[in-house]
Design an enzyme around this catalytic site. Structure first.
Site, PDB file in Angstrom:
ATOM      1  N   GLU A 465       0.795  -1.227   0.000  1.00 27.41           N
ATOM      2  CA  GLU A 465       0.000   0.000   0.000  1.00 27.41           C
ATOM      3  C   GLU A 465       0.829   1.279   0.000  1.00 27.41           C
ATOM      4  OE1 GLU A 465      -3.034  -0.202   3.042  1.00 27.41           O
ATOM      5  OE2 GLU A 465      -3.499  -2.293   2.582  1.00 27.41           O
ATOM      6  N   HIS A 675       0.914  -0.830  17.395  1.00 30.88           N
ATOM      7  CA  HIS A 675       0.885   0.563  17.853  1.00 30.88           C
ATOM      8  C   HIS A 675       2.068   0.887  18.754  1.00 30.88           C
ATOM      9  CE1 HIS A 675      -3.420  -0.323  16.930  1.00 30.88           C
ATOM     10  NE2 HIS A 675      -3.266   0.800  16.270  1.00 30.88           N
TER      11      HIS A 675
END
Length: 791
Positions: A465, A675
């Site tokens: 991506e 994260h």
């Protein structure tokens, strides 16, 4: 003129100053003084903007370095044991992001928004203590800028605990916190503060009735401070709890009139004449201007039964960008009906004075600019039940799909968005390089990403991506009906900001969106590359949709566009396609009785997108934040072949729920938290896999990170994935060893059965010989004396 108020304001900086400061601080390129100076400058600018707009009562206290819920957990000393050896900002950011050997707090969605908060963990041995220094300093600073307009914002005790992970009794912890809250009110009163806002959005939840004893106890104590309290709720109405909530001993109650139906509750039950109503009539989560006639009629209706009223946004304005005035590239007809934070402040002033001239004309111009698309409407009208269903059930289509080794490995989709990638995109957007040069650069990044995955040994690679700025924005840019901002950033969490697209017209897909990049990626590997799409509900929920078109209609329009994309990917050779729906759960209404209606159309939108996929195509989906225990029938009805879920921060609760439900298809529980910058060890991931097989069948389990890797650096991603693959090889080895042992055990059992059979044969042979011997004795000639008459 009614008094105007705000409940919070954007806090990231008009030019994302906080993002740059935070990330520089984490990299060691900025010291704490400079970080805090940036925070102070951004905060003061927001205060001044509200003051200059003429707002009478300005909420102060939602400002934060990372997350306001984390701030309040720290202010009350609610610190889990694993963080207690740390101090200051080291502790703060460790709780937010984790450090090696110390996992961060769980992160989940703030009610039904796209903002993420850090869930406090309140352990049994915690002893709440007051640490209000930073908050009081913020209030003092606000008083120097805003004077009497300053209204401190405090996260209420019931909401704080309702959102926490508790290892203690709820009522006992309320009792422990109340003296500290009271102490804070006493100090604020001594500072000359004339009122405070207590934010209690938990009171709109479906289980608020269970909280009633704690709420009544809390506000009886807090009212004793003698400081007027504005009890603030938002995101929905008070429902059946309205009568007892409006009877609480508070001076003011602020309600949301843009979601739910608080107006009907007031009309049905009346309004206490001794209280001021804070009417949230400006939608703080929508970017559209008000329709003056509707809002004016609402206010006139309220005035009939409410003698004292203020007006304001429905909640904090942190959910919208700063201002639409900078978006010069948008068509005038569209920009004319947009209202970001600054425009919403102007709308408050406009409503306060009653001067609404010009707004109706702007809406008329917009309607002419964005008429309905007849072709899109025709496709919607032609839909039939068969359009929402796969051709074969899972049990029949799974054998036709790609076959991979045990514990197949993949990732969620995105790989690092490096400075080089961003520079390439910036140069293309500025016209400095051609389309061909841009695509060549993207192809090089795809080649590197696929090469890394091939080299590490992932079973199902993705293209990475690199061409996508955002998982929603990218698709929206390729579809008709969307508009885009340049400065329209809002906070998702911490330093992660997004620019939600604006859905202003009917949605369609003029051309293929992802097929070119898929073909490039597949050309670099013999392994099956997974096509990557964002699902219709997520595109809807993470955009600013029109408010005059039903949400399910927009979702179906997006689903039809994605269905066309899936067909083109299949034609290009895709054998696996992921349709991400991380926002499906967050879109749930806050009242349980509205869930079924939402889940019906949300799941149908997903099924519409994938319903025409060939049985041989393996459909994956991904969902963040493993809190689906209460909607498992809907998750099952998605009928995805593989679902990947966040699991690293949330524990195995979801896996247990899937097992108890008897979920029949395949699952990829996240094995590490993307994260956090911490690289997980092989042992950590191996432990995760061992826990997975305690709940799911080995053949159901996929192995992947928690989420996409866009925000991580390559020097974090490669070692993390290498460790993930090493743990999988270890698990496969153990599985092979277990299979070998089972085979050996089966062999031994077969050998034992053979020996038993041989022993039985020998026994049978011995019995036969004995029988034969007896027969010889009976038939011996000397014994065979037969009378002739017997013949």
């Amino acid at each position: 003129m009614p008094i105007t108020q705000t409940l919070g304001y954007p806090r990231i900086g008009k030019n994302r100053e906080m993002k740059r400061a935070l990330e520089a601080y984490w990299k060691g390129k900025l010291d704490s003084d400079a970080l805090l100076a940036t925070f102070a400058a951004v905060t003061r600018e927001g205060w001044r903007t509200q003051m200059e707009a003429g707002i009478d009562k300005i909420g102060v206290g939602m400002e934060t370095l990372y997350d306001h819920v984390l701030d309040w957990a720290l202010r009350f000393g609610l610190i889990p044991a694993r963080f207690r050896d740390l101090t200051g900002l080291d502790r703060y950011f460790a709780m937010a992001r984790g450090v090696p050997g110390i996992p961060a707090l769980d992160m989940t969605k703030w009610f039904d928004t796209n903002y993420h908060y850090l869930a406090p963990e309140i352990e049994a041995d915690v002893a709440p203590q007051a640490h209000f220094g930073d908050f009081l300093a913020l209030v003092r600073e606000a008083q120097t800028v805003l004077g009497a307009r300053t209204v401190p914002v405090i996260l209420g005790p019931v909401t704080l605990l309702r959102l926490a992970r508790l290892s203690v009794d709820f009522g006992g912890m309320v009792s422990a916190l109340l003296p500290l809250y009271r102490e804070l009110l006493d100090v604020l009163k001594a500072l000359g503060v004339t009122e405070v806002q207590f934010h209690e959005p938990a009171l709109v939840l479906g289980d608020a009735a269970e909280l009633r004893p704690h709420v009544e106890t809390a506000y009886a104590v807090l009212a004793g401070a003698g400081l007027p309290i504005n009890l603030v709720t938002y995101f929905d109405d008070l429902g059946e709890n309205y009568p007892w909530i409006v009877a609480l001993p508070v001076a003011m109650l602020s309600l949301d009139f843009t979601r739910g139906d608080n107006l009907a509750l007031i009309q049905a039950h009346g309004w206490p004449q001794d209280k001021t109503l804070g009417a949230g009539v400006i939608d703080a989560r929508s970017v559209w201007r008000i329709r003056p006639a509707a809002v004016t009629a609402l206010l006139e209706t309220l005035r009939d039964g409410v003698p004292q009223m203020r007006i304001g946004p429905s909640s904090s304005l942190q959910f919208v960008p700063y201002t639409a005035s900078r978006e010069k590239a948008l068509p005038d007809a569209l920009r004319g009906v947009l209202a970001f934070a600054e425009e919403k402040l102007a709308e408050l002033a406009m409503l306060s004075t009653g001067e609404t001239a010009g707004v109706d004309g702007a809406w008329a111009a917009f309607r002419a600019f964005a008429p309905a698309d007849a072709a899109v409407q025709s496709r919607l009208d032609a839909l039939r039940p068969a359009d929402f269903t796969r051709a074969l059930p899972y049990s029949e289509r799974r054998p036709l799909q790609v076959q991979l080794p045990p514990f197949p490995t993949t990732t969620i989709g995105s790989f690092p968005q490096t400075p080089e990638v961003r520079r390439l995109r910036t140069r293309f957007n500025k016209g400095e390089i051609t389309q061909a040069e841009y695509e060549a650069g993207i192809d090089a990044f795809i080649g590197y990403t696929v090469g890394v995955q091939d080299g590490l040994g992932l079973d199902m690679p993705v293209h990475g991506e690199s061409e996508r700025t955002d998982m929603v924005e990218y698709f929206a840019q390729k579809m008709a009906g969307f508009a885009f901002t340049h400065y329209g950033w809002v906070q998702s969490f911490g330093s992660r900001y997004v620019r939600p697209p604006i859905i202003y017209a009917d949605v369609s897909r003029p051309d293929p969106i992802t097929v070119r990049e898929f073909r490039v990626a597949q050309s670099y590997t013999q392994k099956p590359v997974k096509g990557m799409l964002t699902g219709p509900v997520t595109i809807l929920n993470w955009s600013y949709p029109r408010t005059d078109v039903p949400r399910h209609v927009i979702a179906y329009q997006i689903a039809l566009a994605l269905r066309d994309e899936i067909a083109d990917l299949e034609a290009a050779g895709a054998r696996a396609i992921q349709v991400d729906e991380p926002a499906l759960r967050e879109g749930l209404p806050l009242k349980l009785d509205r869930w079924d209606a939402y889940l019906t159309w949300a799941v149908d939108a997903f099924r519409l997108a994938v319903g025409r996929a060939a049985p041989e195509t393996q459909i994956h989906t991904h969902m963040c934040y493993s809190e689906f225990q209460d909607i498992l029938p809907a998750i099952d009805r998605l009928d995805a072949d593989v679902i990947s879920i966040e699991n690293a921060r949330s524990g195995d609760e979801m896996l247990r729920a899937l097992a108890d439900y008897g979920y029949p298809r395949e699952v990829g529980p996240g094995v590490y938290d993307i994260h956090s910058p911490v690289v997980p060890s092989v042992a950590f991931i191996a432990g995760k896999l061992e826990s997975f097989v305690r709940h799911l069948k080995p053949e159901q389990i996929w192995v992947n990170p928690d989420c996409g890797l866009k925000t991580r650096a390559w020097d974090e991603v490669i070692p993390a994935l290498r460790n993930m693959l090493d743990a999988v090889r270890e698990a496969r080895g153990k599985g092979q060893e277990a299979r070998s042992k089972r085979q050996e055990a089966r062999g031994k059992k077969q050998e034992a059965r053979g020996k038993k059979q041989e022993a039985r044969g020998k026994k049978q042979e011995a019995r036969s010989k004995k029988q034969e011997a007896r027969t010889k004795i009976i038939l011996h000639p000397a014994s065979c004396i037969l009378h002739p008459a017997s013949f």
